[in-house]
Design a protein around this motif. Structure first.
Motif, PDB file in Angstrom:
ATOM      1  N   TRP A  17       0.842  -1.200   0.000  1.00  0.00           N
ATOM      2  CA  TRP A  17       0.000   0.000   0.000  1.00  0.00           C
ATOM      3  C   TRP A  17       0.876   1.247   0.000  1.00  0.00           C
ATOM      4  O   TRP A  17       1.997   1.240   0.514  1.00  0.00           O
ATOM      5  N   SER A  18       0.343   2.317  -0.549  1.00  0.00           N
ATOM      6  CA  SER A  18       1.055   3.585  -0.568  1.00  0.00           C
ATOM      7  C   SER A  18       1.164   4.167   0.838  1.00  0.00           C
ATOM      8  O   SER A  18       0.464   3.750   1.768  1.00  0.00           O
ATOM      9  N   ARG A  19       2.040   5.124   0.993  1.00  0.00           N
ATOM     10  CA  ARG A  19       2.153   5.841   2.247  1.00  0.00           C
ATOM     11  C   ARG A  19       0.860   6.618   2.495  1.00  0.00           C
ATOM     12  O   ARG A  19       0.319   7.241   1.587  1.00  0.00           O
ATOM     13  N   PRO A  20       0.309   6.602   3.714  1.00  0.00           N
ATOM     14  CA  PRO A  20      -0.949   7.318   3.975  1.00  0.00           C
ATOM     15  C   PRO A  20      -0.824   8.799   3.638  1.00  0.00           C
ATOM     16  O   PRO A  20       0.161   9.455   3.988  1.00  0.00           O
ATOM     17  N   GLN A  21      -1.850   9.308   2.935  1.00  0.00           N
ATOM     18  CA  GLN A  21      -1.890  10.706   2.520  1.00  0.00           C
ATOM     19  C   GLN A  21      -2.998  11.439   3.282  1.00  0.00           C
ATOM     20  O   GLN A  21      -4.163  11.024   3.250  1.00  0.00           O
ATOM     21  N   LEU A  22      -2.649  12.514   3.974  1.00  0.00           N
ATOM     22  CA  LEU A  22      -3.637  13.339   4.652  1.00  0.00           C
ATOM     23  C   LEU A  22      -4.424  14.136   3.620  1.00  0.00           C
ATOM     24  O   LEU A  22      -3.847  14.677   2.667  1.00  0.00           O
ATOM     25  N   LEU A  23      -5.748  14.235   3.780  1.00  0.00           N
ATOM     26  CA  LEU A  23      -6.593  14.949   2.832  1.00  0.00           C
ATOM     27  C   LEU A  23      -7.171  16.245   3.400  1.00  0.00           C
ATOM     28  O   LEU A  23      -7.769  17.011   2.643  1.00  0.00           O
ATOM     29  N   ASN A  24      -7.032  16.497   4.685  1.00  0.00           N
ATOM     30  CA  ASN A  24      -7.538  17.734   5.275  1.00  0.00           C
ATOM     31  C   ASN A  24      -6.368  18.572   5.779  1.00  0.00           C
ATOM     32  O   ASN A  24      -5.409  18.051   6.342  1.00  0.00           O
ATOM     33  N   SER A  25      -6.473  19.877   5.609  1.00  0.00           N
ATOM     34  CA  SER A  25      -5.404  20.772   6.045  1.00  0.00           C
ATOM     35  C   SER A  25      -5.620  21.280   7.463  1.00  0.00           C
ATOM     36  O   SER A  25      -4.716  21.901   8.037  1.00  0.00           O
ATOM     37  N   ARG A  26      -6.786  21.050   8.052  1.00  0.00           N
ATOM     38  CA  ARG A  26      -7.066  21.384   9.444  1.00  0.00           C
ATOM     39  C   ARG A  26      -7.771  20.200  10.083  1.00  0.00           C
ATOM     40  O   ARG A  26      -8.593  19.536   9.448  1.00  0.00           O
ATOM     41  N   HIS A  27      -7.461  19.918  11.353  1.00  0.00           N
ATOM     42  CA  HIS A  27      -8.159  18.845  12.062  1.00  0.00           C
ATOM     43  C   HIS A  27      -9.662  19.131  12.100  1.00  0.00           C
ATOM     44  O   HIS A  27     -10.093  20.294  12.164  1.00  0.00           O
ATOM     45  N   VAL A  28     -10.447  18.063  12.059  1.00  0.00           N
ATOM     46  CA  VAL A  28     -11.908  18.177  12.175  1.00  0.00           C
ATOM     47  C   VAL A  28     -12.276  18.049  13.648  1.00  0.00           C
ATOM     48  O   VAL A  28     -12.130  16.968  14.236  1.00  0.00           O
TER      49      VAL A  28
ATOM     50  N   PRO B 169     -12.069  10.233  -3.398  1.00  0.00           N
ATOM     51  CA  PRO B 169     -12.669  10.102  -2.070  1.00  0.00           C
ATOM     52  C   PRO B 169     -13.709  11.201  -1.846  1.00  0.00           C
ATOM     53  O   PRO B 169     -13.503  12.356  -2.240  1.00  0.00           O
ATOM     54  N   VAL B 170     -14.815  10.832  -1.205  1.00  0.00           N
ATOM     55  CA  VAL B 170     -15.844  11.798  -0.796  1.00  0.00           C
ATOM     56  C   VAL B 170     -16.039  11.629   0.699  1.00  0.00           C
ATOM     57  O   VAL B 170     -16.295  10.524   1.178  1.00  0.00           O
ATOM     58  N   PHE B 171     -15.922  12.726   1.439  1.00  0.00           N
ATOM     59  CA  PHE B 171     -15.878  12.649   2.895  1.00  0.00           C
ATOM     60  C   PHE B 171     -16.432  13.945   3.476  1.00  0.00           C
ATOM     61  O   PHE B 171     -16.839  14.854   2.735  1.00  0.00           O
ATOM     62  N   VAL B 172     -16.460  14.013   4.795  1.00  0.00           N
ATOM     63  CA  VAL B 172     -17.007  15.177   5.490  1.00  0.00           C
ATOM     64  C   VAL B 172     -15.899  15.867   6.276  1.00  0.00           C
ATOM     65  O   VAL B 172     -15.123  15.212   6.968  1.00  0.00           O
ATOM     66  N   LEU B 173     -15.831  17.184   6.165  1.00  0.00           N
ATOM     67  CA  LEU B 173     -14.942  17.995   6.984  1.00  0.00           C
ATOM     68  C   LEU B 173     -15.765  19.030   7.739  1.00  0.00           C
ATOM     69  O   LEU B 173     -16.872  19.373   7.320  1.00  0.00           O
ATOM     70  N   ALA B 174     -15.206  19.527   8.834  1.00  0.00           N
ATOM     71  CA  ALA B 174     -15.901  20.537   9.630  1.00  0.00           C
ATOM     72  C   ALA B 174     -14.894  21.500  10.226  1.00  0.00           C
ATOM     73  O   ALA B 174     -13.765  21.118  10.548  1.00  0.00           O
ATOM     74  N   ALA B 175     -15.320  22.727  10.370  1.00  0.00           N
ATOM     75  CA  ALA B 175     -14.553  23.759  11.062  1.00  0.00           C
ATOM     76  C   ALA B 175     -15.170  23.976  12.437  1.00  0.00           C
ATOM     77  O   ALA B 175     -16.310  23.546  12.698  1.00  0.00           O
ATOM     78  N   PRO B 176     -14.463  24.622  13.356  1.00  0.00           N
ATOM     79  CA  PRO B 176     -15.066  24.920  14.662  1.00  0.00           C
ATOM     80  C   PRO B 176     -16.365  25.701  14.498  1.00  0.00           C
ATOM     81  O   PRO B 176     -16.492  26.520  13.582  1.00  0.00           O
TER      82      PRO B 176
END
Length: 456
Positions: free
Chosen positions: A391-402, A431-438
């Motif tokens: 498997w490839s090295r894990p790639q982060l898709l969000n630039s800020r923590h959810v 990929p389709v996913f959910v992100l959230a800001a504070p």
């Protein structure tokens, strides 16, 4: 009022965030960069990973939590990807509507809207493409107008314009459906090419139920179930089974699902008319997280060479069930399955995987999942070019923590959904996913995002 900005990265790796409701211009510079952007932001080609907002909750009804979008599923054909998700999540169940987002360029840009005719509440969306009849089918669990529930199927020839729903199952006298899923037989050599299968959990009879359509979702067969399970009254266990129908090139239908301490599968070789007894295919063990709504529901796919894959979150590889990994098994016939293997997703507690297999090149797999770290979530992506051997090295898709405080609240904990999704489109993984800001002034900011990533 804020104005559009020009955002520039540095000479090193950057994590840029411009998901702010304003049309900004983003360039990343050198290094490996992640940009989380709005739907209409202009993004330069030097940004290696772009997670673009595919939709946003625009409702203002008081019953829902705003802004919330959760639980995306997606399907693809060619370069077109269509995703569906809950919009305006309601605390005690369901959402104001089911939204859709459609991309014709392998997930780089999106058009969005809402499905028709699903009031008062809708949940658990799933989507498939019927290659024979050239139609997209989006199924939703509909309830709230009375004591019962039903399953509704919206149809579209282009993934953008949708008709009013067809009722696949009539309204029950009590809430009787849970976690439905749809899949179509898109193998031209199959004797059941063009059949689509809708499976769901009957929470009254506690059994897996399947219906079939042979006319592009216009009509659906009488529900069928597997034979009884000797010595056991329930197949549900602590969680919903999360049924996952897939179709092999022979036309054989497999339905994999979580069944208490095991994963099990059902088979049909006659277009869903009859089913085998359940077959245990893998052990299952899961670590719960108080305050976070997550479960070991499976995700499945079939590769172009006809191998079926099933993946889920499991803690068996950690002493004392200390954390969850994403694990998977595979089979060419639904009877003999490989041993459980771990997918390396990096440090943290892996949850809610979305798996797909490239329909044009055998052995290419892509998986997206969340990683839980107590008060926040991240989204990570991995891929394989050799059927999971590496498997490839894990790639982060969000630039800020959810932040967990920024996602929809339910009676079972805060949620980004009970599943997410990955689809191959035009050779790229989407990929389709959910992100959230504070939250801002107690208002949530949780929306559907997507990336378009090369594999190999």
């Amino acid at each position: 009022m804020a104005t559009a900005a020009r955002v520039h990265g540095t000479r090193g790796p950057d994590e840029l965030q411009t998901a702010n409701g304003i049309r900004d211009s983003v360039s990343c510079g050198r290094g490996h960069d992640i940009a989380t952007v709005d739907a209409l932001d202009r993004v330069a080609r030097d940004c290696e990973v772009v997670s673009r907002q595919a939709s946003r909750d625009g409702y203002r009804n008081t019953e829902s939590q705003h802004e919330t979008e959760v639980e995306p599923d997606s399907a693809a054909f060619g370069k077109t990807v269509v995703a569906v998700f809950q919009v305006g999540r309601i605390f005690d169940g369901g959402a104001r509507n089911i939204g859709f987002a459609t991309s014709r360029n392998s997930g780089r840009t999106w058009k969005r809207g809402f499905l028709r005719g699903l009031a008062p509440r809708a949940s658990d969306p799933s989507i498939a493409y019927d290659r024979r009849h050239h139609v997209w089918l989006a199924v939703s669990l509909v309830f709230g107008g009375g004591p019962g529930s039903s399953l509704a199927v919206n149809r579209s020839s282009d993934g953008v314009h949708w008709g009013n729903p067809v009722t696949a199952t009539a309204t029950t006298s009590a809430f009787g459906h849970d976690k439905e899923w749809i899949s179509c037989d898109n193998w031209p050599q199959s004797p059941f090419f063009g059949h689509c299968y809708l499976s769901w959990s009957d929470v009254i009879g506690e059994q897996v139920v399947t219906q079939a359509s042979a006319d592009g979702g216009l009509t659906w067969s009488t529900p069928t179930t597997a034979p009884g399970f000797p010595g056991r009254a329930s197949i549900r266990g602590a969680y919903a089974p999360g049924v996952q129908p897939v179709v092999l090139p022979s036309g054989r239908v497999l339905v994999a699902y979580f069944d208490e301490g095991t994963f099990a599968a059902l088979r049909s070789d006659d277009g869903g008319a009859t089913w085998t007894n359940e077959l245990a295919i893998a052990p299952a063990n899961y670590r719960e997280h108080p305050g976070l709504r997550a479960a070991p529901l499976p995700t499945s796919a079939v590769s172009s060479d006809g191998r079926a894959y099933v993946a889920w979150a499991d803690c068996s590889f950690h002493p004392g069930c200390a954390a969850n990994d994403i694990v998977y098994i595979s089979s060419t016939d639904g009877i003999g399955w490989t041993p459980v293997a771990r997918i390396p997703t990096g440090v943290g507690d892996a949850e809610l995987p979305g798996l797909d297999a490239d329909p044009t090149r055998s052995g290419r797999l892509a998986l997206t999942c969340y990683v839980f770290r107590g008060s926040s979530l991240d989204v990570r992506f991995v891929a394989s070019k050799n059927a999971g051997a590496a498997w490839s090295r894990p790639q982060l898709l969000n630039s800020r923590h959810v932040p967990i405080a920024g996602i929809a609240r339910t009676s079972q904990g805060s949620m980004v959904g009970d599943y997410i999704s990955t689809s191959f489109a035009g050779g790229r993984a989407v990929p389709v996913f959910v992100l959230a800001a504070p939250p801002r002034s107690s208002r949530l900011r949780e929306a559907a995002f997507a990336s378009s990533l090369p594999v190999g």
